[in-house]
Design a protein around this motif. Structure first.
Motif, PDB file in Angstrom:
ATOM      1  N   LYS A 169       0.839  -1.190   0.000  1.00 12.02           N
ATOM      2  CA  LYS A 169       0.000   0.000   0.000  1.00 12.02           C
ATOM      3  C   LYS A 169       0.875   1.242   0.000  1.00 12.02           C
ATOM      4  CE  LYS A 169      -3.643  -2.312   2.643  1.00 12.02           C
ATOM      5  NZ  LYS A 169      -4.446  -2.275   3.888  1.00 12.02           N
ATOM      6  N   GLN A 171       2.050   4.881   0.956  1.00 11.56           N
ATOM      7  CA  GLN A 171       1.901   5.695   2.161  1.00 11.56           C
ATOM      8  C   GLN A 171       1.069   6.931   1.836  1.00 11.56           C
ATOM      9  OE1 GLN A 171       3.361   8.792   2.394  1.00 11.56           O
ATOM     10  NE2 GLN A 171       4.742   8.782   0.654  1.00 11.56           N
ATOM     11  N   THR A 172       0.219   7.298   2.755  1.00  8.39           N
ATOM     12  CA  THR A 172      -0.720   8.405   2.541  1.00  8.39           C
ATOM     13  C   THR A 172      -0.654   9.436   3.654  1.00  8.39           C
ATOM     14  OG1 THR A 172      -2.450   7.123   3.652  1.00  8.39           O
ATOM     15  CG2 THR A 172      -2.315   6.928   1.254  1.00  8.39           C
ATOM     16  N   HIS A 174       1.206  12.036   3.862  1.00 10.14           N
ATOM     17  CA  HIS A 174       1.426  13.388   3.374  1.00 10.14           C
ATOM     18  C   HIS A 174       0.243  13.918   2.569  1.00 10.14           C
ATOM     19  CE1 HIS A 174       2.294  10.957  -0.142  1.00 10.14           C
ATOM     20  NE2 HIS A 174       2.200  12.034  -0.894  1.00 10.14           N
ATOM     21  N   MET A 175      -0.765  13.094   2.364  1.00  7.75           N
ATOM     22  CA  MET A 175      -1.907  13.514   1.564  1.00  7.75           C
ATOM     23  C   MET A 175      -2.956  14.173   2.464  1.00  7.75           C
ATOM     24  SD  MET A 175      -2.398  10.326  -1.055  1.00  7.75           S
ATOM     25  CE  MET A 175      -1.078   9.815  -2.142  1.00  7.75           C
ATOM     26  N   LYS A 177      -6.431  15.082   4.203  1.00  7.53           N
ATOM     27  CA  LYS A 177      -7.583  14.242   4.550  1.00  7.53           C
ATOM     28  C   LYS A 177      -8.802  14.592   3.717  1.00  7.53           C
ATOM     29  CE  LYS A 177      -6.063  13.546   9.323  1.00  7.53           C
ATOM     30  NZ  LYS A 177      -6.416  13.706  10.752  1.00  7.53           N
TER      31      LYS A 177
END
Length: 260
Positions: A169, A171-172, A174-175, A177
């Motif tokens: 998966k 990594q999220t 830094h995205m 919400k």
């Protein structure tokens, strides 16, 4: 003292009863007359891939197998689509194909090993699972259904839904919400904690700067500086002939002064 003597006497009679009944020596074996599935060695199994010649199992084979036990394979199909299948491997012994799958339990954090034996025509010969309902050679639990659904999906559609590893998966962290879907705001319309911006000075200079004078001023400061700063390379050298023409009223020109 009386209580200790009474307790020791009670323990003595219990030990005599154990010795009489042979509780410590007798082995109570679980009675299980279900036949066991003969499986090949673990070294014979390989991860399934598109280059393997696999038996042509279809959804009809799976449905007919579970109908003889009055079961519906939809529960196993739902678990397969939810990626409960962890590993699926195959072994070929003679005219039979063995498939070993590890399926996550739906209510516990454990995995069950489910084994399936197929003929070269895709017929389901034997099935076995480690769960309570999967003993014998005719197991029809949902874990066996997960393995069969995964096998059918891979053979016919070249797709195998397995449990995703954490490293698969992206990594999220830094995205954002929430995705901003509105139109862009101008700088003066951005929300601010200040109640008023009337007293804010946006320009450090009170007067407007004359660009020509400011440029000439900076040039003079740099050229008159005694240090050999790299900034001096931006300006060309002086023209000595222009100096003589500008000072033609002098008795001696620059070359004569330097020669003397």
């Amino acid at each position: 003292m009386y209580f200790a003597a009474l307790l020791s006497e009670h323990l003595f009679y219990r030990l005599e009863a154990y010795d009489r009944n042979q509780n410590f020596d007798a082995v109570q074996a679980e009675e299980n007359d279900d036949p066991k599935m003969v499986l090949p060695d673990n070294d014979a199994y390989l991860d399934i891939n598109s280059s393997m010649k696999l038996p042509p199992i279809t959804k009809e084979h799976i449905t007919l197998y579970f109908l003889q036990f009055h079961k519906n394979p939809n529960d196993g199909k739902s678990l397969y689509e939810a990626r409960f299948l962890h590993i699926l491997r195959a072994a070929f012994i003679g005219d039979s194909c063995y498939f070993k799958g590890y399926v996550k339990a739906s209510m516990k954090r454990i995995m069950y090993e489910a084994n399936v034996k197929l003929s070269i025509k895709g017929e389901i010969l034997e099935c076995n699972c480690e769960c309570v309902a999967g003993s014998g050679v005719s197991a029809h639990c949902k874990h066996v259904a997960v393995v069969l659904c995964g096998l059918e999906n891979f053979i016919n559609d070249k797709i195998l839904l397995k449990t995703e590893a954490p490293t698969e998966k992206l990594q999220t962290f830094h995205m954002p919400k929430k995705v901003f879907t509105g139109s862009p705001l101008k700088a003066h319309k951005l929300p601010s904690k200040r109640k008023s911006i009337e007293n804010i000075v946006f320009e450090p200079y009170k007067k407007r700067i004359n660009v020509q004078e400011y440029t000439q001023k900076v040039r003079n400061i740099i050229l008159n500086c005694k240090s050999q700063m790299p900034f001096k390379q931006l300006y060309g050298p002086a023209n000595p002939y222009a100096i003589e023409n500008d000072h033609d009223y002098c008795r001696l020109v620059t070359n004569q002064i330097l020669s003397n």
